[in-house]
Scaffold this active site. Sequence first.
Site, short mmCIF file in Angstrom:
data_model
loop_
_atom_site.label_atom_id
_atom_site.label_comp_id
_atom_site.label_asym_id
_atom_site.label_seq_id
_atom_site.Cartn_x
_atom_site.Cartn_y
_atom_site.Cartn_z
CG HIS A 93 8.21 45.33 91.80
ND1 HIS A 93 8.34 43.98 91.23
CD2 HIS A 93 9.31 45.98 91.91
CE1 HIS A 93 9.59 43.82 91.35
NE2 HIS A 93 10.35 45.14 91.96
CG ASP A 123 5.60 19.18 113.20
OD1 ASP A 123 4.64 18.66 112.54
OD2 ASP A 123 5.74 20.48 112.87
CD1 TRP A 158 9.65 49.99 98.30
CD2 TRP A 158 9.45 49.07 100.09
NE1 TRP A 158 11.12 50.01 98.92
CE2 TRP A 158 10.88 49.26 100.12
CE3 TRP A 158 9.16 48.42 101.51
CZ2 TRP A 158 11.79 49.21 101.25
CZ3 TRP A 158 9.98 48.02 102.37
CH2 TRP A 158 11.41 48.32 102.23
CB SER A 187 1.79 35.77 108.93
OG SER A 187 2.64 34.74 108.30
CB SER A 188 6.47 38.10 110.07
OG SER A 188 6.39 38.18 108.64
CG HIS A 271 19.21 48.72 107.59
ND1 HIS A 271 19.56 49.10 106.27
CD2 HIS A 271 20.11 47.88 108.13
CE1 HIS A 271 20.73 48.41 106.13
NE2 HIS A 271 21.18 47.89 107.15
CD GLU A 273 11.56 42.90 105.54
OE1 GLU A 273 10.86 41.76 104.80
OE2 GLU A 273 11.23 42.33 106.97
CE1 TYR A 275 22.61 43.52 106.46
CE2 TYR A 275 21.29 45.10 107.83
CZ TYR A 275 22.47 44.89 106.98
OH TYR A 275 23.34 45.56 106.47
CB SER A 286 26.65 28.39 105.00
OG SER A 286 26.83 29.83 105.03
CG HIS A 320 22.15 53.39 106.26
ND1 HIS A 320 22.65 52.46 106.83
CD2 HIS A 320 21.09 52.92 105.58
CE1 HIS A 320 22.24 51.32 106.31
NE2 HIS A 320 21.16 51.43 105.80
CG HIS A 321 17.18 53.45 104.65
ND1 HIS A 321 17.43 52.93 103.51
CD2 HIS A 321 17.92 52.57 105.63
CE1 HIS A 321 17.60 51.30 103.73
NE2 HIS A 321 18.01 51.33 105.01
CB THR A 346 29.09 41.67 105.17
OG1 THR A 346 28.03 42.44 105.89
CG2 THR A 346 28.41 41.20 104.00
CE LYS A 349 27.08 34.70 106.70
NZ LYS A 349 27.32 33.72 108.02
NE ARG A 468 14.79 55.73 95.42
CZ ARG A 468 14.58 54.90 96.42
NH1 ARG A 468 14.55 53.55 96.30
NH2 ARG A 468 15.07 55.44 97.79
#
Length: 544
Positions: A93, A123, A158, A187-188, A271, A273, A275, A286, A320-321, A346, A349, A468
């Site tokens: 998941h 293009d 994950w 790919s990324s 982290h 990732e 953002y 926006s 912080h993780h 943040t 925004k 969890r």
Amino acid sequence: MTEKNTAKPLNCYTAKPAAKPLHCSTATPSGWRRWILSTNHKDIGTMYILFGAFGALFGSTMSLLIRLQLAHPHGTLLAGGEYQIYNVVLTAHGLLMIFFFVMPVLIGGFGNWFVPLMIGAPDMAFPRLNAISFWLLPPSLILLTLSVFVGSGAGTGWTFYPPLSSIGHPDAAVDFMLLSLHLAGASSILGAINFITTILNMRTPGMTLHKMPLFVWSMLVTAFLLLLAVPVLAGAITMLLTDRGFGTSFFDPAGGGDPLLFQHLFWFFGHPEVYIMILPAFGVVSQVISTFAYKPIFGYLGMVYAMVTIGLVGFVVWAHHMFAVGLDVDANAYFSAASLIIAVPTGIKVFSWIATMWGGSLTFKTPMLYAIGFIVLFVIGGVTGVTLANAGVDIVLHDTYFVVAHFHYVLSMGALFGVFAGFYYWFPKMWGHMIPEWMGKLQFWLLFIGVNTAFFPMHFLGLAGMPRRIPDYPDAFSGWNYVATVGASLSFCSGLFFLFIVIYSLRYGKKAPANPWGPGATTLEWTVSSPPPFHCFETQPAVG
């Protein structure tokens, strides 16, 4: 007197070649060849979106299975093999929703479709590279699917921390999962190179960086994050693969390795990732708010540099993780402070979005509802993020359902609502039909109520101490788990209704007018500082 040169040109790039070589054929492939062989940015963007829709259906089915298992204490739906099936579904998941739904749709889909249009480019810079960056994803998804069904399945979560992902899973399932992520990462990286080159080198004359639409800015920052973060994940995955298959001990303490090294490498990618997934949604929101407030975005430069700051600071808060792993107290203090600081850009925004709506001629079409829903849910997720940024609080709440509620409010609901806002907003442009407003609004309210019912109770479960990633729990937690399962079921039904809406609109929807959101709206690929000619979509932006 000079002799006239009558030699035939060697290529087809002159105005009138004497004989056009075979490779310069202008015939457009049709049928399946159009899609398999296409290097057109719109076709590739469409394939990304369709691929992401399949990934979303697959991944959300997994999430529904998780919630059905947890609907009541002592559930037996995923109880086989000492709950290994539950762990496998949980792992699939997370990876599906991140790498095969949110990123393909927001970055590959909307990015490919609209970045060239918004900057006036014909293009992407490297069309063939663009094609291969998409075609790496289907085999990547096949490998991830194999990791579910091979052996006992990859039940690592994950984040796939060793030693659970090394000696804890001796069969080939984890190898398939890691190879899948390698392909998705390649790919990324290729896509990021393409976006950076396109945006920096192919803007229409007169369009400076400070005149680009905010969606293009969000894609530029995202591409840099991908280019810097994904190779770190690739290194961690490669070391884990060699630990598993070649006898190295990068993460094995018995051989001088350190399992915490993997966590540092993973979260140095993980982290940013977050953002990578949320910044394109910022850009979409926006554009949508500016359009339906009928005014330019408030504080354009502040919005741009807030995104840049978020990207930069996002690289220095990874640990912080890891507050609960026993870091030095000074390290905890630093990562707490840095994590709190990232709330400042943040907040800028969010303030600018609200200021744009303030005094605007608001029109509450479906994309605008999703944009406002995005702001509401993202702010809730952000506030709980500020809570968890405090190391002392995080050590208590770490690995509880409070954390699950936090990151789902930011991603499962923030990024998801950004996807829906962009899809409803650009649907007339992409497919030439309008979606019936009443259908879109009904689907929005079903999803909004469903996701809040699913995830808000998880705050209470976490504060009460429910861990969890567990397949069973004491009876004391049964009430809110049942409520969350009802919400997840409603959200899933909303997703199915969305698929029906898309099919219905493609078949029976009204033909989209030239400007689907009404005269005066700052539409689609146009910069808000340079209003387009009336009822004109495809002309290059005229910027002063």
